[in-house]
Enzyme design. Structure first.
Site, PDB file in Angstrom:
ATOM      1  N   LYS A  52       0.842  -1.210   0.000  1.00  0.00           N
ATOM      2  CA  LYS A  52       0.000   0.000   0.000  1.00  0.00           C
ATOM      3  C   LYS A  52       0.873   1.256   0.000  1.00  0.00           C
ATOM      4  O   LYS A  52       0.641   2.197  -0.755  1.00  0.00           O
ATOM      5  CB  LYS A  52      -0.945  -0.023   1.216  1.00  0.00           C
ATOM      6  CG  LYS A  52      -2.036  -1.081   1.088  1.00  0.00           C
ATOM      7  CD  LYS A  52      -2.797  -1.304   2.394  1.00  0.00           C
ATOM      8  CE  LYS A  52      -3.714  -2.521   2.269  1.00  0.00           C
ATOM      9  NZ  LYS A  52      -4.379  -2.886   3.526  1.00  0.00           N
ATOM     10  N   GLN A  96      -4.184  -1.797   9.829  1.00  0.00           N
ATOM     11  CA  GLN A  96      -4.064  -3.119   9.200  1.00  0.00           C
ATOM     12  C   GLN A  96      -4.585  -4.209  10.142  1.00  0.00           C
ATOM     13  O   GLN A  96      -4.198  -4.273  11.308  1.00  0.00           O
ATOM     14  CB  GLN A  96      -2.601  -3.388   8.824  1.00  0.00           C
ATOM     15  CG  GLN A  96      -2.379  -4.666   8.052  1.00  0.00           C
ATOM     16  CD  GLN A  96      -3.034  -4.662   6.667  1.00  0.00           C
ATOM     17  OE1 GLN A  96      -2.996  -3.688   5.941  1.00  0.00           O
ATOM     18  NE2 GLN A  96      -3.652  -5.782   6.310  1.00  0.00           N
ATOM     19  N   ASP A 119     -10.822   2.779   4.492  1.00  0.00           N
ATOM     20  CA  ASP A 119     -11.107   1.340   4.371  1.00  0.00           C
ATOM     21  C   ASP A 119     -12.621   1.093   4.351  1.00  0.00           C
ATOM     22  O   ASP A 119     -13.069  -0.023   4.064  1.00  0.00           O
ATOM     23  CB  ASP A 119     -10.504   0.577   5.569  1.00  0.00           C
ATOM     24  CG  ASP A 119      -9.217  -0.155   5.191  1.00  0.00           C
ATOM     25  OD1 ASP A 119      -8.995  -0.379   3.984  1.00  0.00           O
ATOM     26  OD2 ASP A 119      -8.449  -0.502   6.108  1.00  0.00           O
TER      27      ASP A 119
END
Ligand code: NAP
Length: 293
Positions: A52, A96, A119
């Site tokens: 990412k 994460q 997200d």
């Protein structure tokens, strides 16, 4: 039969975002900035976060990686999230997953400011998506929607069967396919481990989206002739013929299902590459205040 090329599509999206970043630079605007929090040393998580961050650099975004020890307390992690929430230079934040067992994913997710939740995991964004309001949509379902759109796959009035009801893939996918929009307007059946007669249901699917987490679970006898098949699964299996010693397969038995499908995503190179492109797109939207003006 069309093999839906997620690798190429994700590269197209990244190029489009990079072009927009170049314009922002010329206009003297704010360069999108993504922050990622990584707790612990899990190998897969490090790889995902690394990819990412690398993608951010490739397209001209700024990025910040915040690494915390496996033993960090929940309170300390919440404090770090709060600090990022309050930092006006950071547009998007991801934490994460998975987190260590002593930390509540719900509490941490709930702490992320919806405006920075690129997200799309916070209740605010899930709710907004469900209401068909502007929202950050979770990266994997958003990537699938984008593939359907760019390959001009008709979804309106079709029967879409989703296998799997996880919060990050199956559930949001079913909502997106059912809502009034394009892609969307499908008649959706959401299936899970308690579903009876799964095969009879999948055999009626015009569009079959599989996110079950079981290698090659979907076989040709489960699929209708001409169906569009989207395979979300990713599994590493040992393969001594490969230099790496493994290869990737999906939740769908590609060789036989591709003989019946009208379009299908391969693994690798299908849904997977779209995930980062979607995250980058959400971050661009955050920087440009498109969702929460
Ligand atoms: P998950 O959280 O494990 O959910 C699996 C779902 O499948 C659950 O809803 C489960 O039902 C259902 N299920 C299990 N056995 C079943 C059966 N026999 N019949 C019908 N449904 C069944 O998985 P996930 O996070 O959604 O991920 C699914 C797969 O996609 C995994 O391989 C994962 O690695 C992959 N993935 C890929 C990406 C990507 O970027 N390509 C992103 C995320 C995930 P219950 O709810 O009843 O338990």
């Amino acid at each position: 039969m069309i093999v839906i090329d997620g690798k190429k599509t994700s590269q197209d999206i990244k190029s489009e975002i990079a072009a927009r970043v170049a314009e922002i630079k010329t206009e003297g605007g704010k360069i999108p900035h993504l922050a990622a929090i990584l707790v612990g040393n899990d190998g897969a998580s490090q790889t995902y976060v690394g990819a990412k961050v690398k993608s951010c650099h490739e397209i001209g975004f700024e990025s910040t990686l915040i690494r915390l020890e496996e033993t960090v307390s929940e309170q300390e992690l919440l404090r770090v999230v709060e600090k990022v929430n309050e930092n006006p230079d950071i547009d998007g934040l991801i934490v994460q997953l998975p987190l260590p067992n002593h930390i509540s994913v719900e509490k941490v997710t709930d702490k992320i400011k919806p405006e920075k939740d690129v997200d799309g995991f916070t209740p605010a964004n899930v709710g907004r998506m469900t209401l068909n309001w502007p929202a950050y949509v979770a990266a994997t379902p958003y990537g699938i929607v984008e593939l359907l759109k760019r390959y001009e796959i008709e979804t309106s009035g079709k029967h879409c069967v989703v296998i799997g009801r996880s919060h990050i893939v199956g559930s949001p996918m079913s909502i997106l396919m059912a809502r009034n929009g394009n892609p969307g307007n499908a008649t959706v059946t959401l299936t899970h481990s308690r579903t009876q007669n799964l095969k009879e249901i999948t055999q009626t699917a015009d569009i079959l989206i599989v996110a079950i987490g079981k290698p090659e679970f979907v076989t040709a006898d489960m699929v209708k002739e001409g169906a569009v098949v989207i395979d979300v699964g990713i599994h590493r299996i040992a393969d001594s013929s490969k230099k790496s010693g493994f290869r990737l397969i999906g939740d769908v038995k590609f060789d036989e299902v591709s003989q019946k499908a009208s379009a299908i995503t391969p693994v690798p190179g299908g849904v997977g590459p779209m995930t980062i492109a979607s995250l980058l797109y959400n971050t661009l939207q955050a920087a440009e205040k498109k969702i929460y003006p």
